[in-house]
Design a protein around this motif. Structure first.
Motif, PDB file in Angstrom:
ATOM      1  N   TYR A  37      32.621  39.631  36.582  1.00 53.48           N
ATOM      2  CA  TYR A  37      33.669  38.702  36.984  1.00 53.48           C
ATOM      3  C   TYR A  37      33.373  37.256  36.601  1.00 53.48           C
ATOM      4  O   TYR A  37      34.223  36.379  36.766  1.00 53.48           O
ATOM      5  CB  TYR A  37      33.898  38.809  38.496  1.00 53.48           C
ATOM      6  CG  TYR A  37      34.539  40.112  38.900  1.00 53.48           C
ATOM      7  CD1 TYR A  37      35.924  40.265  38.873  1.00 53.48           C
ATOM      8  CD2 TYR A  37      33.761  41.205  39.288  1.00 53.48           C
ATOM      9  CE1 TYR A  37      36.519  41.462  39.233  1.00 53.48           C
ATOM     10  CE2 TYR A  37      34.352  42.410  39.643  1.00 53.48           C
ATOM     11  CZ  TYR A  37      35.734  42.536  39.615  1.00 53.48           C
ATOM     12  OH  TYR A  37      36.313  43.730  39.963  1.00 53.48           O
ATOM     13  N   ASP A  38      32.184  37.015  36.057  1.00 52.42           N
ATOM     14  CA  ASP A  38      31.838  35.664  35.624  1.00 52.42           C
ATOM     15  C   ASP A  38      32.229  35.396  34.173  1.00 52.42           C
ATOM     16  O   ASP A  38      32.224  34.253  33.727  1.00 52.42           O
ATOM     17  CB  ASP A  38      30.323  35.426  35.784  1.00 52.42           C
ATOM     18  CG  ASP A  38      29.900  35.388  37.247  1.00 52.42           C
ATOM     19  OD1 ASP A  38      30.711  34.946  38.085  1.00 52.42           O
ATOM     20  OD2 ASP A  38      28.765  35.805  37.547  1.00 52.42           O
ATOM     21  N   LEU A  39      32.556  36.448  33.428  1.00 50.70           N
ATOM     22  CA  LEU A  39      32.934  36.275  32.028  1.00 50.70           C
ATOM     23  C   LEU A  39      34.317  35.640  31.917  1.00 50.70           C
ATOM     24  O   LEU A  39      35.224  35.933  32.700  1.00 50.70           O
ATOM     25  CB  LEU A  39      32.930  37.623  31.303  1.00 50.70           C
ATOM     26  CG  LEU A  39      31.567  38.281  31.059  1.00 50.70           C
ATOM     27  CD1 LEU A  39      31.754  39.616  30.341  1.00 50.70           C
ATOM     28  CD2 LEU A  39      30.660  37.369  30.234  1.00 50.70           C
ATOM     29  N   GLN A  40      34.479  34.795  30.916  1.00 46.56           N
ATOM     30  CA  GLN A  40      35.743  34.101  30.731  1.00 46.56           C
ATOM     31  C   GLN A  40      36.890  35.060  30.465  1.00 46.56           C
ATOM     32  O   GLN A  40      38.004  34.885  30.968  1.00 46.56           O
ATOM     33  CB  GLN A  40      35.616  33.098  29.567  1.00 46.56           C
ATOM     34  CG  GLN A  40      36.833  32.200  29.388  1.00 46.56           C
ATOM     35  CD  GLN A  40      37.103  31.334  30.618  1.00 46.56           C
ATOM     36  OE1 GLN A  40      36.178  30.948  31.333  1.00 46.56           O
ATOM     37  NE2 GLN A  40      38.370  31.029  30.865  1.00 46.56           N
ATOM     38  N   GLY A  41      36.623  36.121  29.685  1.00 46.15           N
ATOM     39  CA  GLY A  41      37.660  37.098  29.388  1.00 46.15           C
ATOM     40  C   GLY A  41      38.159  37.808  30.633  1.00 46.15           C
ATOM     41  O   GLY A  41      39.358  38.059  30.782  1.00 46.15           O
ATOM     42  N   THR A  42      37.238  38.120  31.548  1.00 50.98           N
ATOM     43  CA  THR A  42      37.622  38.761  32.807  1.00 50.98           C
ATOM     44  C   THR A  42      38.456  37.816  33.651  1.00 50.98           C
ATOM     45  O   THR A  42      39.474  38.221  34.252  1.00 50.98           O
ATOM     46  CB  THR A  42      36.363  39.185  33.589  1.00 50.98           C
ATOM     47  OG1 THR A  42      35.542  40.009  32.753  1.00 50.98           O
ATOM     48  CG2 THR A  42      36.732  39.960  34.840  1.00 50.98           C
ATOM     49  N   LYS A  43      38.051  36.561  33.715  1.00 49.22           N
ATOM     50  CA  LYS A  43      38.805  35.571  34.493  1.00 49.22           C
ATOM     51  C   LYS A  43      40.216  35.400  33.951  1.00 49.22           C
ATOM     52  O   LYS A  43      41.186  35.302  34.712  1.00 49.22           O
ATOM     53  CB  LYS A  43      38.065  34.231  34.479  1.00 49.22           C
ATOM     54  CG  LYS A  43      36.733  34.246  35.225  1.00 49.22           C
ATOM     55  CD  LYS A  43      36.044  32.889  35.120  1.00 49.22           C
ATOM     56  CE  LYS A  43      34.716  32.882  35.872  1.00 49.22           C
ATOM     57  NZ  LYS A  43      34.009  31.575  35.753  1.00 49.22           N
ATOM     58  N   GLN A  44      40.353  35.399  32.614  1.00 49.79           N
ATOM     59  CA  GLN A  44      41.672  35.253  32.011  1.00 49.79           C
ATOM     60  C   GLN A  44      42.553  36.467  32.314  1.00 49.79           C
ATOM     61  O   GLN A  44      43.753  36.323  32.588  1.00 49.79           O
ATOM     62  CB  GLN A  44      41.532  35.084  30.494  1.00 49.79           C
ATOM     63  CG  GLN A  44      40.926  33.742  30.086  1.00 49.79           C
ATOM     64  CD  GLN A  44      40.728  33.633  28.585  1.00 49.79           C
ATOM     65  OE1 GLN A  44      40.837  34.618  27.856  1.00 49.79           O
ATOM     66  NE2 GLN A  44      40.413  32.431  28.120  1.00 49.79           N
TER      67      GLN A  44
END
Length: 607
Positions: A516-523
């Motif tokens: 959940y810390d990855l930018q892709g997951t956040k997007q």
């Protein structure tokens, strides 16, 4: 099917027609018992084979579970359980199978009535097939009993053996995995996969399954095909939108509403409870499609409601336009996937399974792609991680010695020893403790020492008791500490204290992992919340990964994308994608496995 210890198969292959007269056939033994080995030939049926060995069809099916629902295949070896054989009948009978016909040689005391009863015929039928017996039944007379004339032809035991895309190779001295992989143009991983992992390695005289081909001829043919395909791919240009079908169990007919459109909200009025997985998956696909269209995907997406109904699936596939599709994703249920996969294979339509499903769906289905890795991949991941990170940390393999986990244990030792050999280290230390106890554990360890314990057991009672004991030892003042490495099933054990995971530095494999810390997951989460006003659940991530992977491959390579599946190793939002083809005429399976640990009550991915 299991292929270990088939040391006498060569005898059966050489003898295309074998008669057992007045003696028992030779026996092959393994941990499951004693077995005769029968090589299936063209025209044979389970019924005929059962008569040859004087054994019930049900006994053959029980010893060979892979044939249930699939039938038998030419070139397949069947295990005939010796204990189930009527030995008196076997010794006195002389039975041969020629194609779909049983040849029975009459012996002393046999009568027309007894033989008709044995083969489930009337005396009149038996006489009509063998008119010579009208003059009397004589010892030595050979009677013909076509299996097609017995009982009901639609029953599984009367179905003729069908062609198989695989054949048997008898292992010869000095042959290795590497030499066979080169001989048959198949990867070592694929060779292991189609042979149950080959946990005991190659044994001289054993029969293993390999692609059915003449290596030299196939090499020439393959080169010609590669040249033709490369030219066709180079000149290919998309002139119309791709047609993509996604099969999901929406259960729209059971929704408590007259509106049969897809409503993604899990809390919407009238949503059928069992459709929530499909709704989450659908939402994930929509976000993937939006992203790919911005990158140039030109496609029309069609969603099909399979419910959980085979009739619905058959009705969908009966539509005239289904053969014009370029890609199928799903269905989610195994039986439905297998039905659609067979259709897709007829028209060379790639089809992707996005959920956990048996690897058997890939056999003889070269257009099928399976996103979830199988058990062999997880065992290999445990072995490789343990050796490459803890080889110098008193690494041992704890084996509870359970019969049902024997194959996994042998696979682990083989993979671990392969990695240790690369490091020029001795074989893995194996410790066997059938019934776990504190005293038995303390016999294996020394004070003030750290131990790394690798396991493949999924026995919840055993593993939970082990962790309790190890945690107790680790908290004592003996200075003994542990690292545990095991399969993903451990994460489902609800009776293991969360503190044990951290105290014992537990690592487990996983088919999925969401950072959940990855930018892709956040997007992705942000887009999901914006469109659907709720948080994405696990199947939303699965839907995104499956859709993005398959449609991106289709966008980049068009109808030739399956040629490039093994080339591209991808990282999705929740899955690591690293494919191998399980056989020249079979599909592709993902081998990507994560490993994570727990630190401060949070999952931390380490591989």
């Amino acid at each position: 099917m299991r292929f270990q210890n088939l040391l006498l198969v060569a005898f059966f292959i050489i003898s295309s027609i074998t008669t057992f007269a007045q003696q028992e056939p030779q026996v092959v033994e393994d941990e499951q018992g004693s077995f005769y080995i029968h090589l299936v030939e063209k025209g044979q049926t389970l019924y005929a084979i059962s008569k040859k060995y004087a054994v019930e069809v049900s006994a053959i099916t029980l010893a060979n579970p892979e044939i249930e629902g699939n039938g038998i295949k030419i070139g397949q070896t069947l295990r005939i359980p010796v204990e189930q054989v009527n030995k008196k009948e076997l010794k006195k009978s002389e039975v041969t199978i020629v194609g779909d016909t049983i040849i029975h040689k009459v012996v002393k005391k046999e009568t027309l009535y007894s033989l008709a009863k044995k083969y489930e015929l009337s005396v009149e039928e038996l006489t009509a097939i063998n008119p010579s017996v009208q003059e009397g039944l004589k010892i030595g007379t050979e009677l013909k009993i076509p299996t097609s004339s017995t009982q009901e032809p639609q029953k599984e035991e009367f179905v003729l053996a069908r062609e198989d895309s695989l054949q048997f190779h008898i292992v010869e001295p000095k042959e290795t995995m590497y030499s066979l992989s080169k001989l048959y143009n198949i990867s070592i991983d694929s060779l292991q996969l189609i042979n149950g992992g080959l946990p005991d390695g190659l044994k001289i005289g054993a029969a293993i399954r390999v692609p059915k081909q003449n290596p030299k001829y196939e090499l020439e043919k393959q080169v010609e095909k590669q040249v033709a395909d490369s030219l066709a791919e180079e000149n290919w240009m998309q002139t119309e939108p791709f047609k993509i079908g996604v099969f999901l169990p929406f259960y729209l007919s059971k929704a408590d509403t007259a509106d049969t459109t897809v409503n993604v909200s899990r809390h919407a009025s009238g949503v059928y409870r069992q459709s929530t997985i499909a709704l989450d998956f659908y939402a994930g696909t929509q976000i993937a499609i939006d992203s790919l269209k911005q990158q140039g995907l030109w496609a029309d997406i069609h969603y099909f409601d399979t419910e959980n109904n085979s009739d619905s699936v058959r009705a969908l596939m009966a539509a005239d336009s289904m053969h014009t599709f370029d890609l199928f994703v799903g269905p989610l249920y195994k039986s439905h996937f297998m039905y659609v996969s067979k259709f897709a294979n007829q028209f060379n339509i790639p089809i992707v399974s996005p959920v956990k499903i048996s690897s058997k769906v890939l056999l003889d289905q070269p257009s099928a792609v399976k996103l979830y890795p199988n058990e062999v991949a997880h065992v290999k991941a445990i072995a490789n991680y343990a050796v490459n990170h803890f080889a110098d940390s008193n690494l041992l393999f704890l084996n509870p010695g359970r019969f049902n986990e024997h194959d996994k244990a042998e696979l682990f030792k083989k993979f671990a020893n392969q990695e240790l050999a690369k490091l020029e280290k001795d074989s893995i230390l194996e410790v066997s403790i059938y019934t776990i106890s504190r005293s038995k554990v303390l016999q294996q360890v020394k004070d003030s020492t750290h131990y790394t314990v690798a396991m493949v057991s999924e026995n919840q009672a055993y593993v939970s008791e082990l962790m309790t004991i190890l945690n107790d030892i680790a908290l004592s003042k003996r200075g003994i500490t542990f690292t545990l490495i095991g399969p993903e099933k451990w994460a489902d054990f609800d009776n293991i204290e969360s503190t044990y995971w951290m105290n014992l530095h537990v690592y487990v494999t996983s088919s999925t992992y969401i950072d959940y810390d990855l930018q892709g997951t956040k997007q992705f989460i942000s887009s999901f919340r914006h469109q659907y006003h709720t948080d994405p659940q696990r199947f939303a991530f699965t839907g995104f990964d499956a859709t993005y992977f398959a449609m991106n491959q289709l966008k980049d390579y068009g109808p030739y994308w399956l040629k490039h599946v093994e080339e591209n190793k991808l990282e999705g939002l929740s899955q690591k994608l690293d494919f191998i083809q399980v056989g020249a005429e079979s599909g592709f399976e993902n081998q990507g496995v994560y490993i994570y640990t727990i630190q401060d009550y949070r999952k931390i991915r380490v591989q």
